[in-house]
Design an enzyme around this catalytic site. Structure first.
Site, PDB file in Angstrom:
ATOM      1  N   ASP A   1       3.111  -4.871   7.901  1.00  0.00           N
ATOM      2  CA  ASP A   1       1.865  -4.116   7.782  1.00  0.00           C
ATOM      3  C   ASP A   1       0.711  -5.126   7.838  1.00  0.00           C
ATOM      4  O   ASP A   1       0.467  -5.861   6.885  1.00  0.00           O
ATOM      5  CB  ASP A   1       1.856  -3.343   6.458  1.00  0.00           C
ATOM      6  CG  ASP A   1       0.515  -2.667   6.188  1.00  0.00           C
ATOM      7  OD1 ASP A   1      -0.379  -2.725   7.058  1.00  0.00           O
ATOM      8  OD2 ASP A   1       0.353  -2.097   5.087  1.00  0.00           O
TER       9      ASP A   1
ATOM     10  N   LYS B   1     -10.727  -0.810  10.196  1.00  0.00           N
ATOM     11  CA  LYS B   1     -10.985  -1.953   9.311  1.00  0.00           C
ATOM     12  C   LYS B   1     -11.409  -3.182  10.105  1.00  0.00           C
ATOM     13  O   LYS B   1     -11.732  -4.217   9.536  1.00  0.00           O
ATOM     14  CB  LYS B   1      -9.728  -2.290   8.497  1.00  0.00           C
ATOM     15  CG  LYS B   1      -9.323  -1.197   7.501  1.00  0.00           C
ATOM     16  CD  LYS B   1      -8.173  -1.683   6.647  1.00  0.00           C
ATOM     17  CE  LYS B   1      -7.416  -0.546   5.982  1.00  0.00           C
ATOM     18  NZ  LYS B   1      -8.171   0.146   4.943  1.00  0.00           N
TER      19      LYS B   1
ATOM     20  N   CYS C   1      -4.607   2.620  -3.729  1.00  0.00           N
ATOM     21  CA  CYS C   1      -3.380   3.073  -3.067  1.00  0.00           C
ATOM     22  C   CYS C   1      -2.261   2.057  -3.234  1.00  0.00           C
ATOM     23  O   CYS C   1      -1.435   1.868  -2.340  1.00  0.00           O
ATOM     24  CB  CYS C   1      -3.609   3.360  -1.588  1.00  0.00           C
ATOM     25  SG  CYS C   1      -4.765   4.684  -1.295  1.00  0.00           S
TER      26      CYS C   1
ATOM     27  N   HIS D   1       0.875  -1.173   0.000  1.00  0.00           N
ATOM     28  CA  HIS D   1       0.000   0.000   0.000  1.00  0.00           C
ATOM     29  C   HIS D   1       0.914   1.226   0.000  1.00  0.00           C
ATOM     30  O   HIS D   1       2.037   1.156   0.517  1.00  0.00           O
ATOM     31  CB  HIS D   1      -0.835  -0.046   1.290  1.00  0.00           C
ATOM     32  CG  HIS D   1      -1.914   0.981   1.386  1.00  0.00           C
ATOM     33  ND1 HIS D   1      -1.670   2.287   1.714  1.00  0.00           N
ATOM     34  CD2 HIS D   1      -3.253   0.876   1.218  1.00  0.00           C
ATOM     35  CE1 HIS D   1      -2.826   2.946   1.752  1.00  0.00           C
ATOM     36  NE2 HIS D   1      -3.802   2.119   1.447  1.00  0.00           N
TER      37      HIS D   1
ATOM     38  N   GLN E   1      -4.604  -5.493   6.740  1.00  0.00           N
ATOM     39  CA  GLN E   1      -5.630  -6.368   6.153  1.00  0.00           C
ATOM     40  C   GLN E   1      -5.595  -7.754   6.789  1.00  0.00           C
ATOM     41  O   GLN E   1      -6.264  -8.673   6.313  1.00  0.00           O
ATOM     42  CB  GLN E   1      -5.432  -6.488   4.635  1.00  0.00           C
ATOM     43  CG  GLN E   1      -5.518  -5.178   3.886  1.00  0.00           C
ATOM     44  CD  GLN E   1      -6.943  -4.624   3.836  1.00  0.00           C
ATOM     45  OE1 GLN E   1      -7.916  -5.303   4.133  1.00  0.00           O
ATOM     46  NE2 GLN E   1      -7.059  -3.360   3.448  1.00  0.00           N
TER      47      GLN E   1
END
Lengths: 154, 418
Positions: free
Chosen positions: B210, B236, B376, B133, B213
């Site tokens: 990261d 999220k 993104c 991202h 998600q």
């Protein structure tokens, strides 16, 4: 269906059969992008004095942005800069109207096929798509003719 | 109705999410398939937010009055919940930030200002991947520009996975930090953490993951990951916006310098110099997002009440079904792994020559919310030679019927532009 107000037949026609697409000789070239969606256009203008001899372009994007570039080519090529500027400003006004302007005969006379974009102005996310090529043209014109010409015709 | 093994009782779960009852565009039922952008919020989280403001609101770590103490207990209680949720060895390793972007920027800035052995400078290298991202690309580009460090990255294979074939050339003795995404927001790929961590540890590089998600969709265990930093965001995973998390190993957080200065992060201040509070407060300058942290705590309680392993199984079943159904749509090309193996519940695709913007608009008219654009992650679009994609992404309340609605909607899109 509400969608039909955005995707007018005229727009889909221009999308499927674009006018003047492809890059040709020009006095200035600009590259504009719509960073939120990735629409891109490379646009060149060619002037004969203050007459628009050609607007050529290449790009990728949604039907609205591509059809808008095609309409721009059809409307502006052959026009005097002052007339072209009036068309561009009227189109900008229509696109920024949030669906509030119902184009009248006078506006239709100025904008011709471009009045079909009136429905797009109701969709804030898509207004930038419709304006991409017009902003590119304005920028390219400023570069081609210089700030001087811009002021004289403003 | 389609029954798949492993599905949650979505009928019951959906009752917790008031927004899912909304109708849009002339009484069409909302089909919300934009969960990778942000999740919807259950009543339990909304209630926790309003209860906080109605009963406990005060600034934290300052006053001696009742409200200040209660607000502090709630805020720090949320930290405990996050620590348990990610199996952190210590609650002091959980730093609250604004979002995952801030978490990643924080790591990049710590390393830019750090002393040896962590310092990133012109002699060193930073490693990321082509599927990041923008929030895990730009902070490292900025760091590389400021320090003269070299930025390197792993490329992608044609089927949407990391190309690790040259891992020993990418991660070298010069590498100071390897930062990569656990689950791609655009491709859906679940990355092989172990292989990357092993190589990074061989050369003594730090590892930042990261997990934006991942945290919402699967059990997350920072100790099992063996990373040094893990970043994710609250909104999220059923929480409010404005709250993110950076987990970092305690000894690193002790050694690394603060980034933002201000109240809350100090020990003593004179006009000449200051000393800093221990982590995590060293990295939380100013009044923190208190209500948002409390809301994230409530979101974690909610997810725990369902069970992250069950959420994972539910989404895996949905992904398998969605991949199968989408593959039946003529001219549809999935961008990313074409099976549900090692894959999260975000599926990007293109539909013939129809631009994703147009796909999204016609789907929206039918009440179906998807994301369109480059998500993104523009380098991914460049890699696969496409301007943008349409992305459908699922969550614990998504149903097979919504996938059917998407497939029907795509048929309508094809007719409209056909």
């Amino acid at each position: 269906m509400k969608l039909d107000s955005m995707y007018q037949e005229v727009i889909l026609d221009h999308y499927k059969n674009p006018h003047g697409r492809g890059l040709r000789d020009g006095d200035a070239e600009v590259h504009h992008v719509n960073p939120t969606c990735g629409d891109e256009i490379t646009l060149r203008v060619k002037y004969d004095g203050t007459t628009i001899e050609d607007v050529s372009y290449e790009g990728q994007g949604c039907s609205i942005s591509q059809a808008s570039a095609s309409v721009l080519n059809e409307l502006l090529v052959g026009k005097e800069l002052t007339d072209a500027r009036r068309i561009q400003e009227t189109f900008l006004e229509l696109m920024q109207s949030k669906g509030k302007i119902e184009p009248d005969d006078a506006m239709e006379e100025v904008l011709e096929d471009a009045v079909a974009f009136a429905g797009v102005s109701k969709y804030p996310a898509r207004v930038k798509c419709a304006l991409l090529s017009w902003m590119a043209w304005k920028d390219a014109t400023a570069q081609a003719l210089g700030a001087d010409a811009e002021r004289k015709t403003a | 109705m389609t029954q798949l093994p492993g599905l949650l009782d979505t009928e019951a779960i959906r009752k917790d999410f008031p927004i899912l009852d909304r109708q849009v565009h002339d009484e069409r039922k909302l089909v919300y398939l934009d969960n990778a952008a942000t999740s919807q919020k259950p009543r339990q989280v909304l209630d926790a937010l309003s209860e906080y403001y109605e009963r406990y609101n005060a600034n934290v770590h300052r006053g001696v009055h009742v409200l200040a103490e209660e607000a502090t207990a709630l805020y720090e209680g949320a930290r405990d919940k996050v620590a348990a949720f990610i199996n952190a060895p210590s609650r002091d390793e959980v730093i609250f930030t604004k979002n995952a972007s801030e978490s990643l920027n924080l790591v990049a800035n710590m390393l830019g200002w750090a002393d040896e052995p962590y310092r990133v400078d012109s002699e060193t290298e930073i490693v990321i991947t082509e599927m990041e991202h923008h929030s895990n690309i730009v902070p490292w580009q900025l760091l590389a520009q400021r320090t003269g460090a070299k930025l390197k990255w792993f490329g992608l294979t044609d089927d949407g996975r990391l190309d690790l074939s040259n891992i020993d050339q990418i991660i070298t003795e010069k590498t100071k930090i390897v930062s990569f995404v656990l689950v791609s927001n655009i491709l859906g790929t679940v990355n092989p953490v172990e292989a990357i961590v092993r190589r990074a540890q061989e050369v003594g590089a730090l590892v930042c993951v990261d997990a934006s998600q991942a945290a919402p969709h699967m059990p997350l265990d920072v100790q099992a990951l063996q990373a040094d930093f893990v970043a994710f965001t609250g909104h999220k995973m059923c929480g409010p916006t404005g709250i993110g998390v950076l987990w970092g190993r305690q000894e690193l957080l002790e050694d690394l310098p603060p980034f933002l200065g201000g109240g809350e992060m100090i020990e003593t201040v004179s006009m000449h110099s200051s000393t800093y509070a221990p982590a995590p407060h060293k990295f939380e300058a100013g009044t923190p997002p208190i209500a948002q942290a409390v809301g994230l705590g409530a979101a974690i309680d909610y997810l725990n009440s369902i069970g992250m392993d069950k959420v994972l199984a539910h989404e895996h079943a949905l992904t398998e079904y969605a991949v199968k159904r989408l593959t039946e749509v003529p001219d549809l090309r999935i961008i990313g792994p074409a099976t549900a193996e090692d894959r999260g519940a975000a599926i990007s695709f293109t539909l013939g020559d129809i631009h994703p913007h147009d796909v999204g608009q016609v789907l929206d008219e039918q009440g179906i919310a998807v994301r369109v654009g480059h998500h993104c992650a523009r380098p991914v679009c460049l890699r696969y030679g496409i301007p943008a994609t349409t992305r459908a992404s699922f969550y614990l309340y998504s149903t097979p019927a919504e996938i059917d609605a998407l497939v029907d909607g795509l048929e309508h899109v094809r007719n409209f532009f056909g």
